[in-house]
Design a protein around this motif. Sequence first.
Motif, PDB file in Angstrom:
ATOM      1  N   UNK A  68       0.845  -1.201   0.000  1.00  0.00           N
ATOM      2  CA  UNK A  68       0.000   0.000   0.000  1.00  0.00           C
ATOM      3  C   UNK A  68       0.871   1.238   0.000  1.00  0.00           C
ATOM      4  N   UNK A  69       0.561   2.168  -0.915  1.00  0.00           N
ATOM      5  CA  UNK A  69       1.345   3.397  -1.039  1.00  0.00           C
ATOM      6  C   UNK A  69       0.423   4.583  -1.300  1.00  0.00           C
ATOM      7  N   UNK A  70       0.719   5.747  -0.711  1.00  0.00           N
ATOM      8  CA  UNK A  70      -0.075   6.946  -0.979  1.00  0.00           C
ATOM      9  C   UNK A  70       0.320   7.600  -2.297  1.00  0.00           C
ATOM     10  N   UNK A  71      -0.623   8.341  -2.896  1.00  0.00           N
ATOM     11  CA  UNK A  71      -0.294   9.098  -4.097  1.00  0.00           C
ATOM     12  C   UNK A  71       0.104  10.515  -3.710  1.00  0.00           C
ATOM     13  N   UNK A 221      -0.876  -0.641 -18.201  1.00  0.00           N
ATOM     14  CA  UNK A 221      -0.174  -0.264 -19.427  1.00  0.00           C
ATOM     15  C   UNK A 221       0.001   1.245 -19.583  1.00  0.00           C
ATOM     16  N   UNK A 222      -0.650   2.021 -18.727  1.00  0.00           N
ATOM     17  CA  UNK A 222      -0.423   3.460 -18.712  1.00  0.00           C
ATOM     18  C   UNK A 222       0.730   3.865 -17.822  1.00  0.00           C
ATOM     19  N   UNK A 223       1.310   2.902 -17.079  1.00  0.00           N
ATOM     20  CA  UNK A 223       2.485   3.176 -16.255  1.00  0.00           C
ATOM     21  C   UNK A 223       3.663   3.543 -17.154  1.00  0.00           C
ATOM     22  N   UNK A 224       4.505   4.415 -16.655  1.00  0.00           N
ATOM     23  CA  UNK A 224       5.692   4.860 -17.395  1.00  0.00           C
ATOM     24  C   UNK A 224       6.911   4.155 -16.812  1.00  0.00           C
ATOM     25  N   UNK A 225       7.717   3.560 -17.677  1.00  0.00           N
ATOM     26  CA  UNK A 225       8.848   2.759 -17.238  1.00  0.00           C
ATOM     27  C   UNK A 225      10.168   3.334 -17.736  1.00  0.00           C
ATOM     28  N   UNK A 226      11.165   3.301 -16.844  1.00  0.00           N
ATOM     29  CA  UNK A 226      12.547   3.592 -17.207  1.00  0.00           C
ATOM     30  C   UNK A 226      13.396   2.416 -16.719  1.00  0.00           C
ATOM     31  N   UNK A 227      14.304   1.932 -17.580  1.00  0.00           N
ATOM     32  CA  UNK A 227      15.165   0.814 -17.224  1.00  0.00           C
ATOM     33  C   UNK A 227      16.629   1.177 -17.424  1.00  0.00           C
ATOM     34  N   UNK A 228      17.459   0.808 -16.459  1.00  0.00           N
ATOM     35  CA  UNK A 228      18.905   1.009 -16.584  1.00  0.00           C
ATOM     36  C   UNK A 228      19.479  -0.196 -17.322  1.00  0.00           C
ATOM     37  N   UNK A 304      -1.626   9.509 -10.691  1.00  0.00           N
ATOM     38  CA  UNK A 304      -1.567   9.578  -9.230  1.00  0.00           C
ATOM     39  C   UNK A 304      -0.226  10.088  -8.713  1.00  0.00           C
ATOM     40  N   UNK A 305       0.800   9.951  -9.527  1.00  0.00           N
ATOM     41  CA  UNK A 305       2.152  10.329  -9.107  1.00  0.00           C
ATOM     42  C   UNK A 305       2.878   9.237  -8.345  1.00  0.00           C
ATOM     43  N   UNK A 306       2.204   8.114  -8.057  1.00  0.00           N
ATOM     44  CA  UNK A 306       2.901   7.024  -7.355  1.00  0.00           C
ATOM     45  C   UNK A 306       4.068   6.532  -8.200  1.00  0.00           C
ATOM     46  N   UNK A 307       5.204   6.373  -7.538  1.00  0.00           N
ATOM     47  CA  UNK A 307       6.425   5.972  -8.233  1.00  0.00           C
ATOM     48  C   UNK A 307       7.118   4.873  -7.443  1.00  0.00           C
ATOM     49  N   UNK A 308       7.577   3.868  -8.165  1.00  0.00           N
ATOM     50  CA  UNK A 308       8.310   2.765  -7.567  1.00  0.00           C
ATOM     51  C   UNK A 308       9.676   2.667  -8.232  1.00  0.00           C
ATOM     52  N   UNK A 309      10.718   2.813  -7.425  1.00  0.00           N
ATOM     53  CA  UNK A 309      12.082   2.614  -7.920  1.00  0.00           C
ATOM     54  C   UNK A 309      12.583   1.280  -7.391  1.00  0.00           C
ATOM     55  N   UNK A 381       5.642  11.447  -7.641  1.00  0.00           N
ATOM     56  CA  UNK A 381       5.988  12.462  -8.625  1.00  0.00           C
ATOM     57  C   UNK A 381       5.057  13.641  -8.394  1.00  0.00           C
ATOM     58  N   UNK A 382       5.630  14.772  -8.038  1.00  0.00           N
ATOM     59  CA  UNK A 382       4.801  15.932  -7.645  1.00  0.00           C
ATOM     60  C   UNK A 382       4.288  16.757  -8.821  1.00  0.00           C
TER      61      UNK A 382
END
Length: 383
Positions: A68-71, A221-228, A304-309, A381-382
């Motif tokens: 569970x995570x807040x936005x 599928x609307x999530x935005x992904x960045x990969x190293x 929502x701005x929720x971000x997972x690294x 993400x603000x």
Amino acid sequence: MKTQANSLIGAVLIAAAALPSGALAADYARGAFGKTPDGEAVEAITLSNSHGVSATVITYGATLQSLVAPDRAGIKADIALGFKDADAYARNASYFGASVGRFANRIGKGKFTLDGKSYQLALNNNGVAALHGGVKGYDKVVWKVVEVKRGPVASVTFSHVSPDGDQGYPGTLTATATYALDEKNQLTITYGATTDKPTIVNLTNHALFNLAGEGSAEGAMGNVLTLASNGYTPVDAELIPTGVITPVAGTPFDFRTPHVIGTRVRDARDPQMVIGRGYDHNMVLTGKAGGAPRLAARLTDPKSGRTLEILSDQPGIQFYTGNFIDGTMVGKSNKIYRQGDGVALEPQHFPDAPNKPAFASVRLDPGQTYRNVMVFRLTTDKK
């Protein structure tokens, strides 16, 4: 009516709110989570911090049942796909949130050779490969709770002993899984293992995430992904790596800059996307494996701005877009799970590594300790 897991989360949050100012707020709660079909009791442990982040882990498969995570507005949502009780986990071969092993991912033909001896594993993946440890891998057993802690970091440690010959693997393997939640909104999962004879090991967590919230109408599928990642391991028709590493440049696998996953997931111009029905590939991570966890992936829900690294000490990360989720499973929020409803980013060694000499070794000998550390860092993400 609240599920047992949600009731646990509520109990922890109430307890945290009652703490005096300046007190350590990372806490845990324990409770029943039902039984397996053969009557074995399953327990749930909920870790929670003072910022509204909580993680529920169940003993069945040492599985992450909820995160569970807040936005950006403080509205909380569960971002991990899963089920509401132990029976549902046992009935659905989903691997949602599970600790998978002894060897995560695929081994071609279920065969490998170690010290001149050949081993045949169960072909539990369409009859052509061994997948995630076998017919009864670590995701399908009840792990033992070794220790739970509260304080600056709340944690739970599980253990499981896999006997010599289990699912065809050599050596008695003692595996541990520790989930630890801190006040920086970081959930760290640490896998460890020791053996009494040479074997192969590749443990990981098979969580599927949707930063918009599990069961959301729009899916993941609307999530935005960045990969190293500068390269990936292409697969054959049986989803087994060919043994080469291909640069991501100029392909749908290039996530070195942020991209919405759904804009590329159906790109049939690349034959690899057709074979995988989307993304189901091992991405080669940049930076040195085996050291301190480095940034591997960043997943964001723009609304929502929720971000997972995700930080990892492993050489690769499996990127999977839930291509085989077919609408036959009902999740914990009573929503039908469909293709694309979750994204898996699994830190790991490369698939079929025992049969690919060019890939990093997955061998574990007596006296050595296997280790896989992954950090799930939650931010917003603000805009």
